[in-house]
Write a protein that holds these residues in place. Structure first.
Motif, PDB file in Angstrom:
ATOM      1  N   ILE A  71       5.090  10.050  10.367  1.00 22.03           N
ATOM      2  CA  ILE A  71       5.733  11.361  10.232  1.00 22.03           C
ATOM      3  C   ILE A  71       4.722  12.313   9.595  1.00 22.03           C
ATOM      4  CG2 ILE A  71       8.100  10.477  10.064  1.00 22.03           C
ATOM      5  CD1 ILE A  71       7.900  10.722   7.028  1.00 22.03           C
ATOM      6  N   LYS A  97       6.761   3.890  12.280  1.00 23.42           N
ATOM      7  CA  LYS A  97       6.453   5.211  12.852  1.00 23.42           C
ATOM      8  C   LYS A  97       5.653   6.060  11.869  1.00 23.42           C
ATOM      9  CE  LYS A  97      10.672   7.302  11.065  1.00 23.42           C
ATOM     10  NZ  LYS A  97      11.890   8.050  11.294  1.00 23.42           N
ATOM     11  N   ILE A 156       2.548   4.904  -1.096  1.00 22.69           N
ATOM     12  CA  ILE A 156       2.366   6.015  -2.020  1.00 22.69           C
ATOM     13  C   ILE A 156       3.284   5.762  -3.223  1.00 22.69           C
ATOM     14  CG2 ILE A 156       3.228   8.401  -2.332  1.00 22.69           C
ATOM     15  CD1 ILE A 156       0.504   8.492  -1.250  1.00 22.69           C
ATOM     16  N   GLY A 182       0.756  -1.256   0.000  1.00 26.75           N
ATOM     17  CA  GLY A 182       0.000   0.000   0.000  1.00 26.75           C
ATOM     18  C   GLY A 182       0.784   1.302   0.000  1.00 26.75           C
ATOM     19  N   THR A 213      10.752  11.871   0.695  1.00 21.28           N
ATOM     20  CA  THR A 213       9.500  12.279   1.355  1.00 21.28           C
ATOM     21  C   THR A 213       9.044  13.683   0.958  1.00 21.28           C
ATOM     22  OG1 THR A 213      10.048  10.895   3.252  1.00 21.28           O
ATOM     23  CG2 THR A 213       8.320  12.555   3.574  1.00 21.28           C
ATOM     24  N   VAL A 270      -0.131  13.139   7.134  1.00 19.24           N
ATOM     25  CA  VAL A 270       0.628  12.167   7.926  1.00 19.24           C
ATOM     26  C   VAL A 270       0.897  10.892   7.111  1.00 19.24           C
ATOM     27  CG1 VAL A 270       0.571  10.685   9.980  1.00 19.24           C
ATOM     28  CG2 VAL A 270      -0.270  13.051  10.108  1.00 19.24           C
ATOM     29  N   PHE A 271       2.153  10.464   7.140  1.00 19.15           N
ATOM     30  CA  PHE A 271       2.540   9.209   6.495  1.00 19.15           C
ATOM     31  C   PHE A 271       2.946   8.182   7.549  1.00 19.15           C
ATOM     32  CE2 PHE A 271       3.418  12.545   3.469  1.00 19.15           C
ATOM     33  CZ  PHE A 271       3.019  12.026   2.254  1.00 19.15           C
ATOM     34  N   MET A 272       2.575   6.941   7.320  1.00 22.88           N
ATOM     35  CA  MET A 272       3.142   5.829   8.065  1.00 22.88           C
ATOM     36  C   MET A 272       4.355   5.349   7.266  1.00 22.88           C
ATOM     37  SD  MET A 272       3.442   2.265   7.893  1.00 22.88           S
ATOM     38  CE  MET A 272       2.040   1.414   7.165  1.00 22.88           C
ATOM     39  N   VAL A 273       5.475   5.164   7.944  1.00 19.60           N
ATOM     40  CA  VAL A 273       6.687   4.676   7.291  1.00 19.60           C
ATOM     41  C   VAL A 273       6.782   3.164   7.508  1.00 19.60           C
ATOM     42  CG1 VAL A 273       9.202   4.792   7.309  1.00 19.60           C
ATOM     43  CG2 VAL A 273       7.854   6.875   7.623  1.00 19.60           C
ATOM     44  N   ALA A 274       7.116   2.440   6.448  1.00 17.13           N
ATOM     45  CA  ALA A 274       7.204   0.974   6.545  1.00 17.13           C
ATOM     46  C   ALA A 274       8.139   0.573   7.677  1.00 17.13           C
ATOM     47  CB  ALA A 274       7.706   0.404   5.232  1.00 17.13           C
ATOM     48  N   GLY A 275       7.675  -0.320   8.542  1.00 11.39           N
ATOM     49  CA  GLY A 275       8.461  -0.789   9.677  1.00 11.39           C
ATOM     50  C   GLY A 275       9.170  -2.093   9.391  1.00 11.39           C
ATOM     51  N   LYS A 276       9.403  -2.844  10.428  1.00  8.82           N
ATOM     52  CA  LYS A 276      10.134  -4.116  10.301  1.00  8.82           C
ATOM     53  C   LYS A 276       9.306  -5.143   9.515  1.00  8.82           C
ATOM     54  CE  LYS A 276       8.232  -5.995  14.558  1.00  8.82           C
ATOM     55  NZ  LYS A 276       8.444  -6.633  15.858  1.00  8.82           N
ATOM     56  N   THR A 298       9.181   2.407   2.484  1.00  7.28           N
ATOM     57  CA  THR A 298       8.163   3.113   1.706  1.00  7.28           C
ATOM     58  C   THR A 298       7.318   4.016   2.607  1.00  7.28           C
ATOM     59  OG1 THR A 298       6.931   1.042   1.915  1.00  7.28           O
ATOM     60  CG2 THR A 298       8.018   1.459  -0.173  1.00  7.28           C
ATOM     61  N   LEU A 299       6.554   4.902   1.933  1.00  5.43           N
ATOM     62  CA  LEU A 299       5.663   5.862   2.606  1.00  5.43           C
ATOM     63  C   LEU A 299       4.216   5.437   2.371  1.00  5.43           C
ATOM     64  CD1 LEU A 299       7.487   8.973   1.192  1.00  5.43           C
ATOM     65  CD2 LEU A 299       7.289   8.488   3.644  1.00  5.43           C
ATOM     66  N   HIS A 300       3.410   5.476   3.429  1.00  4.23           N
ATOM     67  CA  HIS A 300       2.015   5.026   3.334  1.00  4.23           C
ATOM     68  C   HIS A 300       1.133   6.132   3.871  1.00  4.23           C
ATOM     69  CE1 HIS A 300       3.257   0.767   2.579  1.00  4.23           C
ATOM     70  NE2 HIS A 300       4.376   1.309   3.017  1.00  4.23           N
ATOM     71  N   TYR A 301       0.333   6.718   2.991  1.00  4.96           N
ATOM     72  CA  TYR A 301      -0.388   7.940   3.378  1.00  4.96           C
ATOM     73  C   TYR A 301      -1.664   7.628   4.157  1.00  4.96           C
ATOM     74  CZ  TYR A 301      -1.985  12.749   3.103  1.00  4.96           C
ATOM     75  OH  TYR A 301      -2.387  14.023   3.428  1.00  4.96           O
ATOM     76  N   THR A 302      -1.880   8.380   5.237  1.00  6.02           N
ATOM     77  CA  THR A 302      -3.072   8.193   6.069  1.00  6.02           C
ATOM     78  C   THR A 302      -4.014   9.395   5.997  1.00  6.02           C
ATOM     79  OG1 THR A 302      -2.249   9.257   8.093  1.00  6.02           O
ATOM     80  CG2 THR A 302      -1.551   6.990   7.706  1.00  6.02           C
ATOM     81  N   MET A 317       5.094  -6.729   6.236  1.00  7.91           N
ATOM     82  CA  MET A 317       5.692  -5.498   6.749  1.00  7.91           C
ATOM     83  C   MET A 317       4.765  -4.997   7.852  1.00  7.91           C
ATOM     84  SD  MET A 317       5.155  -1.966   6.688  1.00  7.91           S
ATOM     85  CE  MET A 317       4.472  -1.308   5.140  1.00  7.91           C
ATOM     86  N   VAL A 318       5.333  -4.635   8.982  1.00  4.81           N
ATOM     87  CA  VAL A 318       4.554  -4.115  10.101  1.00  4.81           C
ATOM     88  C   VAL A 318       4.623  -2.582  10.063  1.00  4.81           C
ATOM     89  CG1 VAL A 318       4.385  -4.001  12.615  1.00  4.81           C
ATOM     90  CG2 VAL A 318       5.001  -6.155  11.487  1.00  4.81           C
TER      91      VAL A 318
END
Lengths: 185, 185
Positions: B174, B172, A23, A21, A82, A166-172, A158-162, B168-169
């Protein structure tokens, strides 16, 4: 900004990058003009042929270019880009050349006229497959005809737009492969 | 497992949860039978009416139930349910009652017969809006008619599937709100 070397990747495997998912940056070219837009409303529809759906609002300058050319490139930016992603989403190709304005490099694609963005982690060349929902929902069904992916990192940030800026950044990443039935991966 | 209290949420705002691309659990009910499937192939299509598209492979037991009832609930699981998400995706409702098998609680929805999953962070009640692409692409366009969301955390730790058993979890968040034009948020 760093240009990222990419290699051929199987078009049937683009879900690895699009299903989570992110951007994406959609580049297009029509009658000598080129443009880029940000897009968060996309979906994987089939592995083979490699089909994806993009909801491209007709308010975008890119809409007419993509409709007329029947082509685009879906590029995958990471957190390194970003502020450029936000800038692209808040300007119009009717007023500026976004490649020049944001210092991005247009690379020649293989199968379409629309350019790849060299600074992105991956780029998927797309040809219009079905426009049946374009008039009613601005929803384009594309076939990914050529995929280019950087070899590493395997899971880019990756960047995931909410919404609301505000973006959620891909974690682990976590694997549960051992819990899957072989046909279900 | 913990049941999560949820409150009314504006249906026009579901993009906050769906645009980032999480795996969702789709619950359905038809002729007294209920079922759950995992789904990663979804897309936001419009704010108002609140439209989303779901690509539901016809190989799923849920496909016929959702098509016949014209309804479903899109539930948002977090990492607390990771192994259950995988379990639901690797079993068939033709063989087991997934609510009972995985210890999930079916809650009464407001506007549809399909149940909410109490252990999920959010639940979106959906009614079929357009089936024009169901025969050709297994692509359903639903209207979200009622949304239920837990008040916190604001950005839940969702799961984003990349294929090959790997998720992918959500990492954070931003904000770049200050860089947006007001109408573009």
């Amino acid at each position: 900004m760093r240009r990222i070397a990419k290699y051929d990747f199987p078009v049937s495997g683009v879900r690895r990058f699009l299903e989570p998912g992110p951007i994406v940056l959609v580049s297009s070219q029509c009658k000598g003009e080129r443009n880029i837009m940000t897009l968060g409303w996309h979906v994987v529809l089939e592995f083979t042929p490699s089909l994806i759906g993009l909801m491209i609002s007709s308010a975008n300058h890119s809409f007419g270019m993509i409709r007329a050319s029947g082509e685009c490139v879906v590029n995958l930016p990471t957190t390194a880009l970003t502020d450029i992603v936000v800038g692209i989403g808040n300007t119009s190709g009717a007023e500026i050349d976004k490649f020049a304005h944001f210092g991005l490099t247009a690379e020649q694609a293989s199968a379409v006229a629309a350019p790849l963005i060299a600074e992105c982690h991956a780029a998927f060349e797309c040809r219009l497959h079905d426009d049946v929902l374009v008039d009613t929902y601005n929803f384009f069904i594309f076939e990914v005809v050529k995929a280019h992916v950087a070899p590493r990192p395997k899971h880019p940030q990756t960047l995931h737009y909410t919404g609301d800026g505000v973006f959620m950044v891909a974690g682990k990443t976590i694997s549960r492969k051992s819990l899957f039935r072989p046909g279900m991966l």
